[in-house]
Design a protein around this motif. Structure first.
Motif, short mmCIF file in Angstrom:
data_model
loop_
_atom_site.label_atom_id
_atom_site.label_comp_id
_atom_site.label_asym_id
_atom_site.label_seq_id
_atom_site.Cartn_x
_atom_site.Cartn_y
_atom_site.Cartn_z
N ARG A 1 0.95 -1.21 0.00
CA ARG A 1 0.00 -0.07 -0.05
C ARG A 1 0.97 1.29 0.10
O ARG A 1 0.56 2.24 -0.87
N MET B 1 2.41 1.61 -3.22
CA MET B 1 1.29 2.18 -4.25
C MET B 1 1.06 3.46 -4.14
O MET B 1 1.22 4.08 -5.38
N ILE C 1 1.72 6.03 -7.07
CA ILE C 1 0.62 6.77 -7.69
C ILE C 1 1.11 8.50 -7.70
O ILE C 1 0.80 9.00 -8.70
N ILE D 1 3.35 8.85 -10.56
CA ILE D 1 2.58 8.93 -11.61
C ILE D 1 1.71 10.35 -11.96
O ILE D 1 1.66 10.87 -12.97
N MET E 1 2.38 19.60 -22.61
CA MET E 1 1.35 20.06 -23.64
C MET E 1 1.02 21.36 -23.46
O MET E 1 1.03 22.04 -24.87
N TRP F 1 3.68 -11.31 -7.15
CA TRP F 1 2.01 -10.98 -6.80
C TRP F 1 1.78 -9.68 -7.66
O TRP F 1 0.40 -9.42 -8.22
N ILE G 1 3.00 -8.74 -10.66
CA ILE G 1 3.38 -9.02 -12.24
C ILE G 1 1.86 -9.90 -12.31
O ILE G 1 1.11 -9.53 -13.54
N ARG G 2 1.49 -10.92 -11.42
CA ARG G 2 0.34 -11.56 -11.86
C ARG G 2 -1.01 -10.79 -11.39
O ARG G 2 -1.94 -10.89 -12.27
N GLU H 1 -1.52 13.41 -25.14
CA GLU H 1 -2.76 13.24 -24.39
C GLU H 1 -2.94 11.85 -24.28
O GLU H 1 -3.57 11.35 -22.99
N ILE I 1 -1.11 10.55 -21.31
CA ILE I 1 -1.51 10.90 -20.11
C ILE I 1 -2.61 9.93 -19.66
O ILE I 1 -2.70 9.45 -18.49
N LEU J 1 -1.21 6.97 -18.51
CA LEU J 1 -0.44 6.97 -17.12
C LEU J 1 -1.77 6.84 -15.98
O LEU J 1 -1.45 6.14 -15.02
N PHE J 2 -2.92 7.20 -16.29
CA PHE J 2 -4.10 6.98 -15.43
C PHE J 2 -4.18 5.62 -15.51
O PHE J 2 -4.66 4.93 -14.22
N LEU K 1 -2.06 3.35 -15.85
CA LEU K 1 -1.24 2.45 -15.08
C LEU K 1 -1.34 2.63 -13.56
O LEU K 1 -1.24 1.86 -12.83
N ALA K 2 -1.84 3.94 -13.28
CA ALA K 2 -2.33 4.24 -11.66
C ALA K 2 -3.36 3.32 -11.39
O ALA K 2 -3.36 2.74 -10.18
N VAL L 1 -2.08 -0.15 -10.80
CA VAL L 1 -1.34 -0.20 -9.45
C VAL L 1 -2.24 -0.28 -8.29
O VAL L 1 -2.07 -1.18 -7.49
N VAL L 2 -3.42 0.55 -8.27
CA VAL L 2 -3.99 0.66 -7.31
C VAL L 2 -4.84 -0.64 -7.02
O VAL L 2 -4.98 -1.30 -5.98
N SER M 1 -2.72 -3.59 -6.11
CA SER M 1 -2.23 -3.54 -4.64
C SER M 1 -3.40 -3.69 -3.65
O SER M 1 -3.55 -4.33 -2.53
N LEU M 2 -4.64 -3.33 -3.96
CA LEU M 2 -5.59 -3.33 -2.87
C LEU M 2 -6.41 -4.82 -3.11
O LEU M 2 -6.98 -5.05 -2.28
N PRO N 1 -5.31 -7.80 -4.97
CA PRO N 1 -4.30 -8.78 -5.59
C PRO N 1 -5.24 -10.12 -6.34
O PRO N 1 -6.29 -10.23 -5.45
#
Lengths: 485, 154, 357
Positions: free
Chosen positions: A447, A450, A454, A457, A468, C88, C90-91, C247, C250, C253-254, C256-257, C260-261, C264-265, C267
């Protein structure tokens, strides 16, 4: 406050009683203790096995059946029930129980006393009718059936009553097996099939009018149905669970005696019996608790650590465990009728040495339970966070193995025998907890990582947004107004 | 959103370009780090042997389990009992189907024994011999290569 | 690192490639296209492409430790998840990226539908896109079995049974899918081969075709139909590179975030190991098959239940040839929009029903 005073008072009373008791003990030291107040009355011997009913041999066609099946509804039902029974299938015909000539289609011949016709056997003679064949080893050999039921029956409470008082209200063969509808005990539709036995016995034993003359309680079935045994048998249909006959016997039905109960329970609870036999309780024989003292009889419940102590200390009466005047140890199982009194501290009062031993044993188990609960809590927490906790679960299983062994070792009443297992259980539970904790730490790390990722990012998004905006937007210059400056 | 440098309109084209380049560089490097670091970590072989990852698991040598003996060994995430009888090596799940205790080898009676409630299991088939277990122990595949015993976890 | 900024500073690297590969012409053709300002893609297609990239990378990594046999599959997944560092992650990323890929593919499809971007001249791009949807769902279906836990095993049993209900070819298809009468070792081998070899190559190729089509046609303008015969787009445009790409990045990236979230939360978990002898209480396929699964349960004639989604897919694929109305503004094509919304409502309804039943 008031509890404490109560306890003190009680101890005072105990002490008062103890003085004369010790005196009496000293006076009577060496005298034989009167352990068994009611010696078992000797059994009335049963009669010798009678010989089977003699009747003329039948032909190819059983004339009794031919005629009775078409007489009226009742006769037809009897005939067909017999036909479907194990006797009907095995060629045991009407005349084998009722006498008469099965080869004749003439009522005056077939059902004449000259041909040995006896009609419906009386209840007294029914046991003999059945026993005449079923105690005959030659006849039973080809069916692989035992032949001891007849002799056994006369030793049962039912048979003894029949012999003693000629009381024909007692259960006889046909009350359990049926008369015309005799089926194999392995037939699931038979009343004597293990799963059907409790209901069968309760047909009489739950009937207050039938039991009233004997002064027998009628709540056994209901109590049994709510016990672990009853639940296993009635609810879970587990044929391995004990029914009435597992403890009381079937043909020789009789309540087990105090001296027998350990063997009766030990028939299934082999490991526990072995441990019990190592205990001081076992050495004391009649004066000490048996299985049923702590676990009850028909109402056996899942044992737990609650069996050690009363929630509130009980009122100690010396006579609970000591018999005046000589104050020898006795144990009356009726003292333990109430489930709430089946506790170690019913006899072992707080002033006694053994009380602290009980406390130590209870503490050892409680410590293991506590450690396991803590580990389980951590495992659940880690699981709810999506972590994989197989290793911790295996460690907890190992801990539970130790705990169950420790629980069983309580029957030895020896602290060290218990702690050997509970220490292992506690250690394993701690191991499991550590493993689960490691997963929780790992989850926390994820966490935290994470949040950092975040953040990075988001910074990147801002950076790209800045890039941009900073790039030339030639097409926007055609629009109403440029975005910056 | 708009930061101090972006709000400054008087910057020369050159420094604006340098700022953009620096920002782009930061963006590329940080993103690559985020992506590459876990991948590199993943590629480094873990401490535990790959054997634990299923398939054949080495549980010991024949010398560890002489004839007439048995031993509980961990195979992956599940305890397994290996017994060496006259009929050869057999492996079973060591978890008693009654209450989940872990069974042991009873050298006295040559059976697999659950210490909790005296459940006994046949050491060659895993079937219940006596006691409360509702079913036998599931068998695991066991192989011997040279003098090493492997259990094929299933 | 700060010096390589290709669009603004043509340096020696640029010259080096140019003198050997006629690099600038290629880059001009690939990147320097114009995008109508009115085009609103919401970047769904690009996001799906990004997720496919994530799947290729994480999938390749997982394949380094995964063992596709019934004896080893479960334990190797357990090993990846609990022993390999970042295993964990990657999976879980692979797991979530798979789900998001289907989600964004559907969003992309809906965007194209409501903007009428499937009409002339983009009919073929749409058909190829429906092919991509099919391939992606096959990816999900085959990948779902690989952990070889109870959920994976029984979802595959149920899923292949649906395929087995197709008239005439059902039985043969079932055997072909499972590699036998039941879900066994053979099924796992097949699914693994299809998942890591056949589908990536197929999807890669079809994506390439899809992109070439898009490149040739440019982005659709949702405010007016494309001119016939084709002409250089009128109206205001912006460069695809770098403006549109920036654009898009961007948006990535969102995404990707988000990965990740989610990873992580929530799995990716692992249930008990697959046991062909013990059916768990609630067997359900993955969420994207739930609608079809629920439909099958409630249609008394099995054949109809199975043919309905198939006919639907075929109709969807040939939509550009059915809907010949050149109009692109939603208000001018009420029937198409109404049918579209109705279809979405039915699918969402069936999926929710399936989830709670």
């Amino acid at each position: 406050m008031s509890l404490e005073t109560k306890r003190r008072l009680r101890h005072l009373r105990l002490a008062c009683l103890a003085v004369p008791a010790i005196l009496a003990l000293l006076m009577l030291a060496g005298s034989a203790s009167a352990q068994d107040p009611s010696p078992e009355p000797s059994l009335i011997p049963g009669p010798p096995a009678p010989s089977p009913i003699a009747h003329p041999p039948g032909g190819d066609v059983d004339q009794c059946f031919e005629c009775h099946v078409s007489l009226d509804d009742k006769q037809q039902a009897i005939s067909e029930t017999w036909q479907e029974s194990i006797h009907g299938a095995g060629g045991i015909g009407c005349a084998d129980c009722h006498g008469g000539d099965p080869g004749s289609d003439q009522i005056t011949v077939a059902m004449s006393e000259a041909n040995g016709f006896i009609g419906i056997p009386s209840r007294q003679s029914t046991v003999d009718v059945c026993g005449s064949c079923h105690s005959d080893t030659e006849r039973m050999r080809s069916y692989g059936l035992p032949t001891d039921q007849y002799d056994d029956y006369w030793t049962s409470v039912h048979g003894q009553r029949l012999l003693e008082a000629n009381d024909t209200r007692v259960a006889i063969c046909i009350d359990c097996h049926g008369s015309h509808a005799v089926k194999k005990a392995s037939d699931p539709t038979a009343d004597v099939y293990p799963l059907n036995v409790p209901a069968m016995c309760s047909r009489c034993h739950s009937d207050p009018t039938l039991m009233e003359p004997y002064g027998i309680p009628t709540d056994q079935y209901d109590t049994y149905a709510q016990s672990v045994h009853g639940e296993a048998m009635i609810t879970n249909q587990d044929v391995r669970a004990p029914s009435c006959t597992s403890c009381h016997g079937s043909h020789s039905a009789k309540p087990p005696r105090s001296s027998e109960v350990v063997n009766v329970c030990g028939k299934c609870h082999t490991a526990t019996e072995e441990l019990y036999l190592e205990s001081r309780h076992s050495e004391l024989e009649t004066a000490a608790p048996k299985c049923w003292t702590c676990h009850g009889t028909h109402d056996v419940q899942q044992p737990s650590e609650a069996l050690f102590f009363h929630e509130e200390p009980p009122d100690y009466e010396c006579t609970t465990c000591h018999q005046p005047p000589d104050m020898t140890l006795v144990l009356d199982v009726e003292q333990f009728d109430d489930e709430a009194d089946r506790r170690c501290d019913t006899c072992h009062h707080p002033e006694s040495l053994i009380y602290s031993q009980v406390e130590a044993i209870s503490g050892a188990l409680g410590g293991a339970t506590g450690a396991q609960a803590q580990a389980q809590g951590k495992i659940d927490e880690a699981k709810s966070l999506g972590m994989i906790v197989h290793d911790a679960e295996v460690a907890l299983t190992e801990s539970k193995t130790g705990y169950i062994q420790g629980q069983a070792a309580v029957h030895t009443t020896k602290l060290t025998d218990v702690t050997v297992h509970t220490d292992e259980a506690t250690a394993k539970a701690a191991e499991a907890e550590a493993m689960a904790q490691a997963k929780l730490d790992e989850s926390l790390f994820r966490r935290t990582a994470m949040i950092i990722v975040i953040a990075v990012i988001l910074i990147n998004v801002v950076v790209l947004y800045v890039i941009m905006r900073r790039m030339s937007h030639p097409w926007e210059e055609e629009a109403e107004e440029p975005p910056t400056a | 959103m708009s930061q101090q440098p972006t709000a400054d309109p008087g910057t020369s084209g050159f420094s604006r370009r340098r700022l953009l380049a620096a920002l782009a560089g930061f963006s590329i490097i940080s993103t690559l780090t985020m992506i590459v670091a876990p991948i590199l970590g993943f590629l480094i072989p873990p401490k535990t042997s790959g054997a634990a990852a299923g398939g054949k698991v080495l549980v010991g040598t024949v010398a560890d389990i002489p004839p007439g003996q048995g031993k509980v060994v961990p195979v992956g995430s599940s305890p397994t009992i290996i017994v060496n009888t006259d009929q050869g090596l057999n492996a079973f799940s060591a978890i008693c189907p009654h209450l989940g205790c872990i069974v042991t080898w009873d050298p006295g009676s040559n059976v697999i024994l659950c210490p909790c409630h005296d459940g006994r299991f046949n050491p060659t088939t895993g079937a219940v011999l006596s006691g409360p277990p509702p079913s036998g122990l599931p068998a695991e595949e066991v192989t011997v290569e040279d003098d090493q015993i492997f259990v094929v976890s299933s | 690192m700060t010096t390589d900024n290709p669009p603004t500073s043509p340096g020696s690297v640029d010259d080096w490639f140019e003198s050997r590969l006629h690099w600038r012409a290629l880059m001009d053709a690939l990147l320097h296209v114009r995008v109508p300002l009115e085009a609103k893609t919401f970047f769904f297609g690009g996001m799906t492409l990004f997720l496919f990239g994530v799947q290729v990378v994480t999938g390749t990594l997982l394949a380094l430790y995964y063992k596709p046999t019934p004896e080893a599959a479960y334990d190797s997944v357990l090993f990846i998840t609990s022993d390999v560092s970042f295993g964990w992650l990657i999976r879980s990323v692979h797991h979530w990226s798979a789900n998001l890929m289907i989600l964004f593919l559907v969003f992309h499809l809906l965007r194209v539908f409501f903007q009428a971007a499937y009409k002339y001249p983009r009919e073929l791009t749409w058909v190829v896109g429906i092919g991509l949807l099919g391939l992606t769902m096959m990816f999900g279906f085959t990948g779902y079995l690989l952990p070889w836990d109870q959920r994976a095993y029984w979802a595959t049993v149920v899923g292949t049974e649906i395929a087995g209900g197709i008239p005439f070819i059902g039985d043969a298809l079932l055997v072909l899918l499972r590699g036998g009468a039941d879900v066994t070792e053979a099924t796992l081998s097949r699914f693994f081969g299809i998942h890591v070899l056949v589908l990536p190559l197929a999807l890669g190729a079809v994506v390439a075709i899809h992109l070439v089509f898009v490149h040739q046609q440019g982005l659709a303008n949702p405010t007016k139909p494309d001119p016939r015969p084709p002409a250089v787009p009128q109206g205001r445009t912006k460069p695809f590179f770098p403006h549109y790409i920036l654009e898009e990045v961007i948006a990535w990236l969102f995404l990707l975030a988000m990965l990740v979230v989610l990873s992580s939360l929530f799995p990716a978990g692992l249930e008990e190991e697959a046991n062909p002898l013990e059916t768990p209480a609630h067997v359900k396929p993955e969420w994207y098959f739930l609608g079809v699964y629920e439909l099958l349960k409630h249609i008394p004639w099995k054949v109809v239940g199975i043919l309905t989604p198939m006919v639907f897919i075929v109709l969807l694929a040939v939509l550009p040839f059915i809907d010949r109305n050149p109009e692109v503004r939603p208000r001018k094509r009420p029937l198409a929009i109404a049918l579209g919304i109705l279809t979405i409502a039915v699918l969402i309804g069936l999926t929710i029903w399936g989830y709670y039943s």
